[in-house]
Enzyme design. Sequence first.
Site, PDB file in Angstrom:
ATOM      1  N   TYR A 160       0.820  -1.131  -0.025  1.00  0.00           N
ATOM      2  CA  TYR A 160       0.024  -0.038   0.094  1.00  0.00           C
ATOM      3  C   TYR A 160       0.620   1.126   0.025  1.00  0.00           C
ATOM      4  CZ  TYR A 160      -4.609   2.311   0.729  1.00  0.00           C
ATOM      5  OH  TYR A 160      -5.782   2.978   0.391  1.00  0.00           O
TER       6      TYR A 160
ATOM      7  N   LYS B 256      -3.558   8.485   2.461  1.00  0.00           N
ATOM      8  CA  LYS B 256      -4.974   8.421   3.199  1.00  0.00           C
ATOM      9  C   LYS B 256      -4.741   8.693   4.653  1.00  0.00           C
ATOM     10  CE  LYS B 256      -7.327   6.224   0.114  1.00  0.00           C
ATOM     11  NZ  LYS B 256      -8.545   6.844  -0.329  1.00  0.00           N
TER      12      LYS B 256
END
Length: 267
Positions: A155, A162
């Site tokens: 990720y 995020k």
Amino acid sequence: MELMKGKKGIIFGVSNTHGIAYGIAKQLFDEGADIAFTYAGEAMEKRVKPIAESMNAKLIMSCDVTKEEEVEAVFKECEKIYGKLDFVVHAVAFAPKEDLMGRFVDTSKEGWDIALGVSAYSLVTVCRHAEPIMNEGSSIFALTYLGSVLSVPSYNVMGVAKAALESAMRFLAVDLGSKGIRVNCLSSGPVKTLASMGISGFSKMLKAATLRAPMKRNVSLEDVGRAGLYLASDLSSGTTGEVIYCDCGCHSAYASSEEMDILSKAE
């Protein structure tokens, strides 16, 4: 009675019928919402337009969220057509594929700037131009993921983006709260979408989430859509500055008993 009857809003980021943004759009539409849609350039128009038309959209516009003038133009058009808005959904995220592979320490400066610009700063831009035409009691929310607070394999820089998105949401909630506008994030568990399949090792993420989640399953588009409906509707009238998790409890568990058994055998 339809929960969203008479409510008007816009969704940034619907790209196909298998994505989380679509799951939210469908729930809102089924509950009576009047939804506007944007798409990112000509290449996405052929995918998004049929979806928007199937939901009787009065507005379907191209919008690159990294370009202030395009975001501004979208909200000016919304004001012409709808007057005031009741909800805005931010479902936009992107990072170069090469920066989602390998080690995070090798993240390029360009990849960092792109990921944070598209995935996080765009929420600030959207809120700035949405604010003047939002009704009191309206809702703005963005999509996030557990990788914002935990390191998730592959990720990488998207996790940082995020995290920035969630932090920005809290400051925006303060700025807009006095006008009765709620700002939140919806953190979904991993869902098999076209976007997620571009993440290396995503199938392992799905299996790991199933093992760890107290409910022993992954979320469905319907699950996440209902959570989005909650945030967009008056049901969440007292909720702002929050990250709402819809991941079958995966974020709350350190490890499942199955994972602990695997770890103990490895010792």
